[in-house]
Design a protein around this motif. Structure first.
Motif, PDB file in Angstrom:
ATOM      1  N   THR A 110       0.793  -1.228   0.000  1.00 39.22           N
ATOM      2  CA  THR A 110       0.000   0.000   0.000  1.00 39.22           C
ATOM      3  C   THR A 110       0.828   1.282   0.000  1.00 39.22           C
ATOM      4  N   ASN A 111       2.085   1.190   0.458  1.00 42.75           N
ATOM      5  CA  ASN A 111       2.947   2.374   0.597  1.00 42.75           C
ATOM      6  C   ASN A 111       2.278   3.434   1.469  1.00 42.75           C
ATOM      7  N   SER A 112       1.488   2.990   2.450  1.00 38.64           N
ATOM      8  CA  SER A 112       0.728   3.893   3.309  1.00 38.64           C
ATOM      9  C   SER A 112       1.096   3.657   4.765  1.00 38.64           C
ATOM     10  N   ALA A 113       1.582   4.707   5.435  1.00 36.68           N
ATOM     11  CA  ALA A 113       1.878   4.587   6.866  1.00 36.68           C
ATOM     12  C   ALA A 113       0.591   4.418   7.665  1.00 36.68           C
ATOM     13  N   ALA A 114      -0.502   5.022   7.199  1.00 40.38           N
ATOM     14  CA  ALA A 114      -1.773   4.903   7.921  1.00 40.38           C
ATOM     15  C   ALA A 114      -2.276   3.466   7.917  1.00 40.38           C
ATOM     16  N   LEU A 115      -2.232   2.801   6.749  1.00 41.65           N
ATOM     17  CA  LEU A 115      -2.677   1.416   6.678  1.00 41.65           C
ATOM     18  C   LEU A 115      -1.718   0.485   7.423  1.00 41.65           C
ATOM     19  N   THR A 116      -0.424   0.825   7.414  1.00 45.69           N
ATOM     20  CA  THR A 116       0.542   0.048   8.197  1.00 45.69           C
ATOM     21  C   THR A 116       0.232   0.194   9.683  1.00 45.69           C
ATOM     22  N   GLY A 117      -0.057   1.426  10.119  1.00 43.83           N
ATOM     23  CA  GLY A 117      -0.435   1.647  11.508  1.00 43.83           C
ATOM     24  C   GLY A 117      -1.731   0.950  11.859  1.00 43.83           C
ATOM     25  N   LEU A 118      -2.697   0.935  10.916  1.00 45.38           N
ATOM     26  CA  LEU A 118      -3.956   0.236  11.145  1.00 45.38           C
ATOM     27  C   LEU A 118      -3.712  -1.248  11.356  1.00 45.38           C
ATOM     28  N   THR A 119      -2.886  -1.844  10.514  1.00 49.48           N
ATOM     29  CA  THR A 119      -2.603  -3.275  10.646  1.00 49.48           C
ATOM     30  C   THR A 119      -1.909  -3.565  11.964  1.00 49.48           C
ATOM     31  N   PHE A 120      -0.930  -2.724  12.339  1.00 50.36           N
ATOM     32  CA  PHE A 120      -0.253  -2.912  13.620  1.00 50.36           C
ATOM     33  C   PHE A 120      -1.243  -2.739  14.771  1.00 50.36           C
TER      34      PHE A 120
END
Length: 398
Positions: free
Chosen positions: A46-56
């Motif tokens: 996704t290259n998205s910090a927001a989606l990475t944070g959501l997954t974490f």
């Protein structure tokens, strides 16, 4: 203090505790490995910090729901059986996540179910430990678990970064599924059967919740525990933080491992060199100190300096977490002690999930290093009035 009468060796000499300890070591290491894999996988896709944070965040946030709704299973059914079923269920769900090409929405759904299953497992485990370890060995057993969990995080994060960089995230998820399966086998053969305890049922959680909020010190302990909302930022933003430094998956694992490394050091120093009364007195101050290192991320330090800063936060936050648990153990009534500790732990994990989600959204707007600095600053601001309230709370423990 009777705690000194027991030692790590005497606790580990208990066969059932060794089984519980080994099972937790395996699943914790696998969990951290999976967190690295998910962070890298989602950020690559996704290259998205927001989606990475959501997954974490999803590796923490649903724990609250599982803890509140499902923790009563540890009273209605044999606790050993609850732990085994939870492990088997998590093994199956994570195996589904390890299938290449799983859609992002399904990955999140499976992850949510996995984390919800952590609630009844932890509640059953905490309720079972007093049956396995009596008297002062119970407190020492909790200390062994803390060191084990943090060590497993170090191995899982650092080793996870290495494995993901060499292989792929899906294999790492498959290894996590295997750790849950082995954990179930260890518990099945290492812990003896006991009948279910029906005295508390679902009412135990509500009673423990009321006991926490009726006591001013327990309320403060709960609020101080929630400071983890701010101090989870470095771990949750490890992938975009490493990307800002121009580094890859191995650096992600190192960043994630920094906090637990500091936690191990902090736990040792705090319990070895700080007296009991001093530990109680500095509890609020530790909440402030945990946020200060993160503020220096405003300077965008390199990897080595960042790891030192994150380790310092881990050391201070673990010190206040240990003291929160020890103090709550003394303040909670015997009838609701295990459930009360479980609720406090569940609330802290939920705070971490919320913090990871907010940090990811902030990093998309301001960048990872600035987001970490803002989180640390906010933590300090919130911790100051809590520290003042704690210092004014002079009612002796009973």
């Amino acid at each position: 203090m009777t705690v000194r009468a027991a030692s790590f060796r005497s606790v580990l000499a208990v066969g059932e505790f060794r089984a519980i300890w080994l099972a937790e070591l395996l699943s914790q290491a696998g969990d951290q490995l999976a967190r690295v894999a998910l962070s890298v996988l989602v950020y690559q896709q996704t290259n998205s910090a927001a989606l990475t944070g959501l997954t974490f965040a999803l590796t923490y946030l649903p724990t609250m729901l599982g803890g509140l709704l499902l923790s009563g299973l540890g009273d209605r059914f044999p606790r050993r059986a609850v732990m085994i079923v939870a492990d088997v269920l998590r093994a199956v769900l994570v195996a589904g996540m390890a299938i290449p090409g799983v859609p992002f929405w399904l990955l999140c759904l499976l992850l949510t179910a996995v984390v919800m299953a952590n609630g009844p497992f932890k509640a059953a485990q905490l309720a079972l430990l007093p049956d396995v370890l009596s008297d002062d060995r119970y407190v020492v057993g909790l200390a062994v678990r803390n060191v084990t969990v943090q060590s497993a995080q170090v191995a899982g994060f650092a080793g996870g970064g290495f494995l993901v960089s060499l292989l792929n995230p899906y294999l790492a998820l498959g290894l996590d599924a295997l750790t849950f399966a082995v954990s179930a086998v260890v518990i099945a053969f290492g812990v003896r059967r006991r009948p279910a305890s029906r005295t508390a049922g679902n009412k135990a959680s509500g009673g423990s919740f009321s006991a926490i909020w009726r006591d001013p010190r327990l309320r403060l302990i709960a609020l101080i525990s929630w400071l983890s909302l701010f101090y989870i930022a470095p771990e949750s933003l490890a992938a975009p933080y490493a990307a800002e430094l121009g580094l890859g998956a191995f650096a992600v694992g190192l960043i994630m491992a920094s906090h637990p490394v500091g936690s191990i050091i902090g736990a040792y120093v705090f319990t070895r060199f700080v007296g009991e009364q001093d530990r109680l007195r500095v509890l609020g101050l530790l909440g402030i100190l945990a946020g200060v290192p993160l503020v220096f991320c405003l300077l965008r330090p390199d990897l080595a300096v960042s790891m030192v800063l994150f380790a310092l936060t881990g050391a201070f936050s673990t010190a206040y977490t240990l003291q929160c648990a020890a103090t709550a153990m003394r303040l909670l009534p015997d009838s609701g002690r295990a459930q009360g500790i479980g609720l406090l732990a569940t609330a802290a994990l939920t705070a971490q999930g919320i913090g990871a989600l907010l940090a990811g959204a902030l990093a998309d707007l301001a960048g990872a290093s600035l987001a970490v600095a803002i989180a640390g600053s906010a933590g300090v601001v919130v911790a100051i009035p809590l520290a003042r309230a704690w210092s004014q709370s002079t009612r002796p423990l009973t």
